[in-house]
Each structure stands twice: as structure tokens, then as C-alpha cells.
Motif scaffolding. Structure first.
Motif, PDB file in Angstrom:
ATOM      1  N   ARG A  75       0.763  -1.424   0.153  1.00  0.00           N
ATOM      2  CA  ARG A  75      -0.033  -0.296   0.058  1.00  0.00           C
ATOM      3  C   ARG A  75       0.950   1.371  -0.265  1.00  0.00           C
ATOM      4  O   ARG A  75       0.704   1.146   0.780  1.00  0.00           O
ATOM      5  CB  ARG A  75      -1.095  -0.365   1.430  1.00  0.00           C
ATOM      6  CG  ARG A  75      -2.504  -1.055   1.411  1.00  0.00           C
ATOM      7  CD  ARG A  75      -3.000  -1.514   1.948  1.00  0.00           C
ATOM      8  NE  ARG A  75      -3.937  -1.982   1.910  1.00  0.00           N
ATOM      9  CZ  ARG A  75      -3.973  -2.955   2.399  1.00  0.00           C
ATOM     10  NH1 ARG A  75      -2.845  -3.910   3.051  1.00  0.00           N
ATOM     11  NH2 ARG A  75      -5.277  -4.571   2.396  1.00  0.00           N
ATOM     12  N   PRO A  76       1.203   1.848  -1.563  1.00  0.00           N
ATOM     13  CA  PRO A  76       1.788   2.901  -1.475  1.00  0.00           C
ATOM     14  C   PRO A  76       1.338   3.827  -0.889  1.00  0.00           C
ATOM     15  O   PRO A  76       0.557   4.433  -0.604  1.00  0.00           O
ATOM     16  CB  PRO A  76       1.741   3.004  -2.923  1.00  0.00           C
ATOM     17  CG  PRO A  76       1.761   1.765  -3.106  1.00  0.00           C
ATOM     18  CD  PRO A  76       1.408   1.488  -2.423  1.00  0.00           C
ATOM     19  N   VAL A  77       2.702   4.720  -0.378  1.00  0.00           N
ATOM     20  CA  VAL A  77       1.663   6.639  -0.015  1.00  0.00           C
ATOM     21  C   VAL A  77       2.126   7.404  -1.218  1.00  0.00           C
ATOM     22  O   VAL A  77       3.027   7.137  -1.886  1.00  0.00           O
ATOM     23  CB  VAL A  77       3.323   7.046   0.831  1.00  0.00           C
ATOM     24  CG1 VAL A  77       2.840   8.714   0.784  1.00  0.00           C
ATOM     25  CG2 VAL A  77       2.785   6.635   1.824  1.00  0.00           C
ATOM     26  N   ALA A  78       1.010   8.220  -1.643  1.00  0.00           N
ATOM     27  CA  ALA A  78       0.750   8.100  -3.162  1.00  0.00           C
ATOM     28  C   ALA A  78       2.062   9.022  -3.131  1.00  0.00           C
ATOM     29  O   ALA A  78       2.543   9.704  -4.619  1.00  0.00           O
ATOM     30  CB  ALA A  78      -0.978   9.006  -3.571  1.00  0.00           C
ATOM     31  N   TYR A 132       4.682 -11.410  -8.226  1.00  0.00           N
ATOM     32  CA  TYR A 132       3.723 -12.049  -7.131  1.00  0.00           C
ATOM     33  C   TYR A 132       4.372 -11.067  -5.936  1.00  0.00           C
ATOM     34  O   TYR A 132       4.478 -10.619  -5.344  1.00  0.00           O
ATOM     35  CB  TYR A 132       5.023 -13.243  -5.907  1.00  0.00           C
ATOM     36  CG  TYR A 132       5.157 -14.507  -7.151  1.00  0.00           C
ATOM     37  CD1 TYR A 132       4.314 -15.352  -6.618  1.00  0.00           C
ATOM     38  CD2 TYR A 132       5.652 -13.872  -8.791  1.00  0.00           C
ATOM     39  CE1 TYR A 132       4.648 -16.727  -7.774  1.00  0.00           C
ATOM     40  CE2 TYR A 132       5.699 -15.295  -9.421  1.00  0.00           C
ATOM     41  CZ  TYR A 132       5.083 -16.048  -9.084  1.00  0.00           C
ATOM     42  OH  TYR A 132       5.337 -17.890 -10.537  1.00  0.00           O
ATOM     43  N   GLY A 133       2.847  -9.446  -6.657  1.00  0.00           N
ATOM     44  CA  GLY A 133       2.803  -8.542  -6.231  1.00  0.00           C
ATOM     45  C   GLY A 133       1.555  -8.335  -6.540  1.00  0.00           C
ATOM     46  O   GLY A 133       0.276  -9.225  -6.861  1.00  0.00           O
ATOM     47  N   THR A 134       1.519  -7.076  -5.832  1.00  0.00           N
ATOM     48  CA  THR A 134       0.171  -6.550  -5.990  1.00  0.00           C
ATOM     49  C   THR A 134      -0.338  -4.760  -7.530  1.00  0.00           C
ATOM     50  O   THR A 134       1.006  -4.208  -6.886  1.00  0.00           O
ATOM     51  CB  THR A 134      -0.763  -6.305  -5.049  1.00  0.00           C
ATOM     52  OG1 THR A 134      -1.923  -4.804  -4.685  1.00  0.00           O
ATOM     53  CG2 THR A 134       0.412  -4.857  -4.530  1.00  0.00           C
ATOM     54  N   LEU A 135      -1.429  -4.526  -8.086  1.00  0.00           N
ATOM     55  CA  LEU A 135      -0.686  -3.276  -8.328  1.00  0.00           C
ATOM     56  C   LEU A 135      -1.168  -2.052  -6.995  1.00  0.00           C
ATOM     57  O   LEU A 135      -1.991  -2.338  -5.315  1.00  0.00           O
ATOM     58  CB  LEU A 135      -2.618  -3.098  -9.212  1.00  0.00           C
ATOM     59  CG  LEU A 135      -1.872  -4.216 -10.293  1.00  0.00           C
ATOM     60  CD1 LEU A 135      -3.249  -4.212 -11.467  1.00  0.00           C
ATOM     61  CD2 LEU A 135      -1.135  -3.380 -11.582  1.00  0.00           C
ATOM     62  N   PRO A 136      -0.480  -1.323  -7.289  1.00  0.00           N
ATOM     63  CA  PRO A 136      -0.651  -0.183  -6.378  1.00  0.00           C
ATOM     64  C   PRO A 136      -1.953   0.618  -6.358  1.00  0.00           C
ATOM     65  O   PRO A 136      -2.277   1.825  -6.813  1.00  0.00           O
ATOM     66  CB  PRO A 136       0.374   0.765  -6.680  1.00  0.00           C
ATOM     67  CG  PRO A 136       0.458   1.090  -8.516  1.00  0.00           C
ATOM     68  CD  PRO A 136       0.131  -0.089  -8.396  1.00  0.00           C
ATOM     69  N   PHE A 137      -3.615  -0.004  -5.339  1.00  0.00           N
ATOM     70  CA  PHE A 137      -4.657   0.418  -6.178  1.00  0.00           C
ATOM     71  C   PHE A 137      -4.315   1.773  -4.558  1.00  0.00           C
ATOM     72  O   PHE A 137      -3.730   2.063  -3.624  1.00  0.00           O
ATOM     73  CB  PHE A 137      -5.728  -0.606  -4.741  1.00  0.00           C
ATOM     74  CG  PHE A 137      -5.358  -1.827  -5.895  1.00  0.00           C
ATOM     75  CD1 PHE A 137      -5.916  -1.446  -7.207  1.00  0.00           C
ATOM     76  CD2 PHE A 137      -4.695  -2.890  -5.691  1.00  0.00           C
ATOM     77  CE1 PHE A 137      -6.154  -2.536  -7.784  1.00  0.00           C
ATOM     78  CE2 PHE A 137      -5.159  -4.094  -6.809  1.00  0.00           C
ATOM     79  CZ  PHE A 137      -5.762  -3.525  -8.286  1.00  0.00           C
ATOM     80  N   ASP A 138      -5.334   2.911  -4.767  1.00  0.00           N
ATOM     81  CA  ASP A 138      -5.166   4.034  -3.664  1.00  0.00           C
ATOM     82  C   ASP A 138      -3.964   4.272  -3.731  1.00  0.00           C
ATOM     83  O   ASP A 138      -3.504   4.839  -2.436  1.00  0.00           O
ATOM     84  CB  ASP A 138      -6.226   3.637  -2.822  1.00  0.00           C
ATOM     85  CG  ASP A 138      -6.931   2.536  -2.641  1.00  0.00           C
ATOM     86  OD1 ASP A 138      -8.268   2.904  -3.526  1.00  0.00           O
ATOM     87  OD2 ASP A 138      -7.356   1.172  -1.922  1.00  0.00           O
ATOM     88  N   ALA A 139      -3.544   4.782  -4.539  1.00  0.00           N
ATOM     89  CA  ALA A 139      -1.640   4.919  -4.219  1.00  0.00           C
ATOM     90  C   ALA A 139      -2.209   6.147  -5.361  1.00  0.00           C
ATOM     91  O   ALA A 139      -0.420   6.374  -5.693  1.00  0.00           O
ATOM     92  CB  ALA A 139      -1.453   4.269  -4.413  1.00  0.00           C
ATOM     93  N   GLY A 140      -3.299   7.291  -5.806  1.00  0.00           N
ATOM     94  CA  GLY A 140      -2.837   8.484  -6.596  1.00  0.00           C
ATOM     95  C   GLY A 140      -3.104   7.940  -8.184  1.00  0.00           C
ATOM     96  O   GLY A 140      -2.594   8.730  -8.985  1.00  0.00           O
ATOM     97  N   VAL A 141      -2.563   6.394  -8.105  1.00  0.00           N
ATOM     98  CA  VAL A 141      -2.485   6.496 -10.224  1.00  0.00           C
ATOM     99  C   VAL A 141      -4.035   6.040 -10.300  1.00  0.00           C
ATOM    100  O   VAL A 141      -4.352   5.123  -9.832  1.00  0.00           O
ATOM    101  CB  VAL A 141      -1.919   5.341 -10.536  1.00  0.00           C
ATOM    102  CG1 VAL A 141      -0.362   5.582  -9.423  1.00  0.00           C
ATOM    103  CG2 VAL A 141      -1.771   4.439  -9.619  1.00  0.00           C
ATOM    104  N   PRO A 142      -4.468   6.146 -11.566  1.00  0.00           N
ATOM    105  CA  PRO A 142      -5.614   5.660 -11.653  1.00  0.00           C
ATOM    106  C   PRO A 142      -5.699   4.410 -12.450  1.00  0.00           C
ATOM    107  O   PRO A 142      -5.271   3.418 -12.693  1.00  0.00           O
ATOM    108  CB  PRO A 142      -5.567   6.283 -13.198  1.00  0.00           C
ATOM    109  CG  PRO A 142      -5.052   7.561 -13.630  1.00  0.00           C
ATOM    110  CD  PRO A 142      -3.677   6.622 -12.817  1.00  0.00           C
ATOM    111  N   THR A 143      -6.631   3.795 -11.910  1.00  0.00           N
ATOM    112  CA  THR A 143      -7.524   2.682 -11.816  1.00  0.00           C
ATOM    113  C   THR A 143      -8.874   2.067 -12.513  1.00  0.00           C
ATOM    114  O   THR A 143      -8.947   0.627 -11.948  1.00  0.00           O
ATOM    115  CB  THR A 143      -7.192   0.834 -10.589  1.00  0.00           C
ATOM    116  OG1 THR A 143      -8.174   2.159  -9.474  1.00  0.00           O
ATOM    117  CG2 THR A 143      -5.812   1.358  -9.551  1.00  0.00           C
TER     118      THR A 143
END
Length: 212
Positions: A75-78, A132-143
Motif C-alpha cells: 500500500r504505497p504512500v501516494a 508475486y505482488g499487487t497493483l498500487p491501488f488507492d495510491a494516486g494512479v488511475p485504476t
């Protein structure tokens, strides 16, 4: 390949490379707490006619390096993700001007970073592998739905992964294979948080087919 100006706040990228400068470029992005030398070896298992660059993440952490500050695993900091993506793009636009195909291959934290780059500018990349990871949801990039329409995406997950939260793995799987509109190949392997041999073989085939 270290062409970023020294005035950059994160400094000049440290890069391990393989292959020539004219072939399509595959950028290898390591996991959190690792470094470029930990992932450049993947190039030996991937198509030999391509060019490879393993980039060291810009943030020092736990004896290694990280791509962004986070609010929890996956969960990245945006603001942090934005800063490091901008730093990466400055480097990339120097070494691979638009017109040269670029594929992103990220593992774990590097997968989230690769996903952020792809979601931020889908037209810039020829494809991306989220390993083996996640997309960066809720981190300022469009999804939003259809964001990756037609973009080649390769997803590999471990059925027994105890590192990446399961809700993020499931959300990544659904978004990549259904909502995003990507041309996705996705697989789940009976492993934990590590690259299965079969997944690496499939990744090599995926790159071979798309980087002729």
C-alpha cells in the motif's frame, strides 16, 4: 546507462545491464529490501536477443532499497510513489526514448512499482509483468475500468503467498484480468512468495512473443 542529472533529488540510478542498446528493453524491478544485483540474474532465463536493465530503487531500507514509502505491505504512500515514478521516468526517457519498446518486469514491491508506472502512462510501455505482488491501488494512479485496454500484462501469483495480503492479490487478479481491459495472461502457482520455475518459463515465452 546512468544518465540522470546529478541534481536529481534521488541521485543517479544504479543500473545493472545485459544485452545491446538497440533491442527492446526489459526493465527488471526488484523487491523491497533487495537491490538490482538480486534480479539481474533473471535475464539469463529470458530471451537472449533482448536488452535488460535492473534498476536499484532509490530509497534505502533494511540493508537494501525500496521503490516507495508505504502505509502497509503493498500500500504505497501516494506522494512517495509519485516522486519515485517521476525519477524513474527521467532515467527511462534518457536511455529508451519513445519508440523503443519497453517492458516492465517487477517482483513483489517492484511489481507494485511496475504497476504504478503502467497505470500512470499505459501508452509508454509495450507490456508489464506483475510477479508475486499487487497493483498500487488507492495510491494516486488511475485504476478505472478499461485503463489498460489492449495492453499486454502478465500476472503470476503464489497460492501460498504469506507476504502480500490476499485481498490485494485477489483485487490485482480481478482488475488485471477483468476490469482493466488488458490483454492479460495470468497464472497461480503452488508456491509462496517466490518465482516458480514454470512461471519464469511462461514469462520468457510471453516476452518472446511480444518483443519480436
Amino acid at each position: 546507462m546512468n544518465n540522470t542529472p546529478s541534481s536529481d533529488p534521488f541521485g543517479i540510478p544504479v543500473v545493472a545491464s545485459r544485452g545491446g542498446n538497440d533491442a527492446p528493453l526489459v526493465v527488471l524491478l526488484h523487491g523491497r529490501g533487495a537491490r538490482e544485483t538480486d534480479i539481474i540474474g533473471l535475464a539469463d532465463e529470458l530471451p537472449s536477443h533482448l536488452s535488460y536493465a535492473a534498476v536499484r530503487a532509490p530509497l534505502a531500507e533494511h540493508g537494501g532499497f525500496a521503490w516507495f514509502a508505504n502505509r502497509g505491505i503493498g500500500r504505497p504512500v501516494a506522494s512517495s510513489l509519485r516522486a519515485t515514478m517521476d525519477w524513474f521516468r527521467r532515467w527511462l526517457d534518457e536511455v529508451a526514448p519513445p519508440g523503443r519498446p519497453v517492458f516492465l518486469v517487477g517482483f513483489s514491491g517492484g511489481a507494485a512499482f511496475a504497476g504504478g508506472l503502467l497505470l500512470d502512462d499505459p501508452a509508454r510501455y509495450a507490456g508489464a509483468a506483475i510477479l508475486y505482488g499487487t497493483l498500487p491501488f488507492d495510491a494516486g494512479v488511475p485504476t478505472d475500468p478499461g485503463r489498460l485496454a489492449g495492453v499486454p500484462v502478465f500476472v503470476a501469483q503464489g497460492l501460498h503467498d504469506q507476504v502480500i495480503p490476499r485481498d490485494l492479490l485477489d483485487r490485482t487478479w480481478h482488475y488485471a484480468t477483468v476490469e482493466s481491459g488488458a490483454s492479460a495472461i495470468a497464472r497461480k502457482d503452488p508456491v509462496g512468495h517466490g518465482i516458480a520455475r514454470e512461471a519464469l518459463t511462461a514469462l520468457a515465452d510471453w516476452l518472446e512473443e511480444r518483443a519480436r
